[in-house]
Design an enzyme around this catalytic site. Structure first.
Site, short mmCIF file in Angstrom:
data_model
loop_
_atom_site.label_atom_id
_atom_site.label_comp_id
_atom_site.label_asym_id
_atom_site.label_seq_id
_atom_site.Cartn_x
_atom_site.Cartn_y
_atom_site.Cartn_z
N ASN A 1 0.80 -0.85 0.09
CA ASN A 1 0.77 -0.41 -0.31
C ASN A 1 0.67 1.75 -0.10
O ASN A 1 0.34 2.70 -0.57
CB ASN A 1 -0.88 0.30 0.55
CG ASN A 1 -1.71 1.35 1.80
OD1 ASN A 1 -2.80 1.02 1.06
ND2 ASN A 1 -0.88 1.89 2.54
N TYR B 1 2.89 10.23 -11.26
CA TYR B 1 2.38 9.48 -10.22
C TYR B 1 1.71 8.22 -11.24
O TYR B 1 1.23 7.56 -11.08
CB TYR B 1 1.58 10.21 -9.72
CG TYR B 1 0.53 9.85 -8.88
CD1 TYR B 1 1.02 8.87 -7.48
CD2 TYR B 1 -0.87 9.70 -8.93
CE1 TYR B 1 0.49 8.46 -6.48
CE2 TYR B 1 -1.06 8.46 -7.80
CZ TYR B 1 -0.83 8.58 -6.92
OH TYR B 1 -2.29 6.91 -5.67
N1 LIG Z 1 -6.33 8.94 -1.37
C1 LIG Z 1 -6.22 8.45 -2.46
O1 LIG Z 1 -7.20 9.35 -2.95
C2 LIG Z 1 -5.42 7.45 -3.21
C3 LIG Z 1 -6.90 7.18 -4.75
C4 LIG Z 1 -5.60 6.04 -5.46
C5 LIG Z 1 -4.33 5.53 -4.58
N2 LIG Z 1 -3.81 6.21 -3.45
C6 LIG Z 1 -2.77 4.98 -3.69
O2 LIG Z 1 -3.13 4.85 -1.84
C7 LIG Z 1 -2.07 4.46 -1.07
C8 LIG Z 1 -1.99 5.31 0.38
O3 LIG Z 1 -2.67 6.74 -0.05
P1 LIG Z 1 -3.15 7.15 1.10
O4 LIG Z 1 -4.13 8.31 -0.03
O5 LIG Z 1 -3.15 6.49 1.86
O6 LIG Z 1 -1.32 7.49 1.72
P2 LIG Z 1 -0.33 7.79 2.95
O7 LIG Z 1 -0.40 9.47 2.68
O8 LIG Z 1 -1.85 8.88 3.86
O9 LIG Z 1 -0.11 7.14 2.85
C9 LIG Z 1 1.21 6.87 2.48
C10 LIG Z 1 1.58 6.16 3.78
O10 LIG Z 1 2.84 5.80 3.18
C11 LIG Z 1 4.16 5.93 3.51
N3 LIG Z 1 5.53 5.27 3.48
C12 LIG Z 1 5.72 6.17 2.56
N4 LIG Z 1 7.16 6.26 1.96
C13 LIG Z 1 6.99 4.94 2.69
C14 LIG Z 1 8.05 3.55 2.77
N5 LIG Z 1 9.47 4.81 1.84
N6 LIG Z 1 8.34 3.07 2.57
C15 LIG Z 1 6.57 2.54 3.68
N7 LIG Z 1 5.88 3.79 4.02
C16 LIG Z 1 5.88 4.72 3.41
C17 LIG Z 1 3.97 7.18 4.18
O11 LIG Z 1 4.40 7.37 5.96
C18 LIG Z 1 1.69 6.70 4.59
O12 LIG Z 1 2.24 6.85 5.88
C19 LIG Z 1 -0.81 4.90 -1.67
O13 LIG Z 1 -0.23 4.28 -2.66
C20 LIG Z 1 -2.00 5.47 -2.85
O14 LIG Z 1 -0.76 6.25 -4.32
C21 LIG Z 1 -4.91 6.87 -3.12
#
Ligand SMILES: NC(=O)c1ccc[n+]([C@@H]2O[C@H](COP(=O)([O-])OP(=O)(O)OC[C@H]3O[C@@H](n4cnc5c(N)ncnc54)[C@H](O)[C@@H]3O)[C@@H](O)[C@H]2O)c1
Length: 278
Positions: free
Chosen positions: A99, A167
């Protein structure tokens, strides 16, 4: 109708399963951990931020179902240490959820066009990070001759983006990697799938909103800020007219991790309120 829904829920049973979730110290990862635990799994909550991982434990409150560890998905030593420790303690892994993800490097929201640091760091975390953790855990899965991997991609993989091409490209790579890895692992009885979340209000979206309120985007959002900009985007883009939640993504992850999905592999499934229909 109500009864069918209850029966359906009861069929997702992850009791006794050992799950590892990356980037679980915030947003979607936290929701995924919560749903997996609710379905019965024990969950290793990992994040580059040890504090974030600990906060997930406190926030979700599943007692001894959760353990928290600091793990950086870009660092092979960190990955090997945590996975080896997990195997020593718990003897097996059943479910890996990749994730962890980022939208840009430091200051990304203040740049109209992503710079080379944005491209490099996003590729390292979003693509190489998924591959590195998957390859380490796959060694265990090959020995066990079973396992489930779920990669969190994005609807950004479905269409190019004028302000975050780095991205979108990284998430399209996750979809492609999911297909390749599913074919590599099929001989070992391992399912590899991806979920493409739609629009979820998390720190990643806060940073997208900061950027689009300054520079605009594919929608007329210049001047709007924060959650208002996000809500406007949901209204314009999502046929079901509502945002998605971390738990919506957790529900799809739990399904893909369960026996119900044993004949699904190599797929990337949108959970986006109908934004993309193929
Ligand atoms: N929020 C959205 O609308 C959305 C939509 C599509 C996809 N996503 C994807 O969902 C996933 C979670 O995103 P989110 O929205 O919860 O964001 P978020 O920023 O809340 O969570 C991302 C987490 O990843 C951790 N992280 C960053 N770099 C890291 C590393 N090198 N090693 C381990 N952990 C690391 C961060 O500390 C954070 O806790 C991501 O892959 C994101 O691309 C999010």
């Amino acid at each position: 109708m109500e009864k069918d829904f209850e029966v359906g829920l009861n069929m997702i049973n992850l009791s006794g399963k050992e799950a590892i979730v990356t980037g679980a110290g915030s947003g979607i990862g936290r929701g995924i951990c919560s749903v997996l635990a609710l379905a019965g799994a024990n969950v290793l909550v990992t994040d580059i931020s040890g504090k974030g991982a600990e906060d997930t434990l406190k926030h979700c409150g599943y007692g001894d179902k959760f353990r928290a560890r600091q793990m950086d998905v870009t660092n092979e030593n960190s990955i090997d240490e945590i996975i080896s420790e997990h195997i020593k303690d718990r003897k097996k892994i059943d479910i890996l959820v990749n994730n962890a993800g980022i939208i840009g490097s430091e200051g990304w929201s203040n740049r109209e066009i992503p710079n080379s640091q944005d491209w490099t760091e996003v590729y390292e975390v979003n693509v190489r990070g998924v591959v590195k953790v998957s390859e380490r855990v796959s060694k265990e899965f090959q020995n066990q001759k079973r396992g489930k991997i779920i990669n969190i991609a994005s609807i950004a993989a479905r269409q190019g983006s004028p302000d975050s091409p780095h991205y979108s490209t990284s998430k399209a790579a996750v979809v492609s990697w999911t297909q390749s890895h599913a074919l590599q692992m099929a001989a070992y009885n391992v399912n590899v799938n991806a979920v493409c979340p739609g629009l979820i209000w998390t720190p990643i979206w806060e940073s997208i909103a900061r950027k689009r309120s300054q520079f605009g985007g594919s929608l007329e959002t210049k001047g709007l800020e924060g959650k208002k900009l996000f809500d406007q985007t949901v209204k314009a883009w999502v046929p079901l007219q509502r945002e998605q939640t971390p738990e919506d993504i957790g529900n799809m992850v739990a399904f893909l991790a369960s026996d119900l999905a044993e004949n699904i592999t190599g797929q990337s499934i949108n959970v986006d309120g109908g934004r993309f229909t193929n």
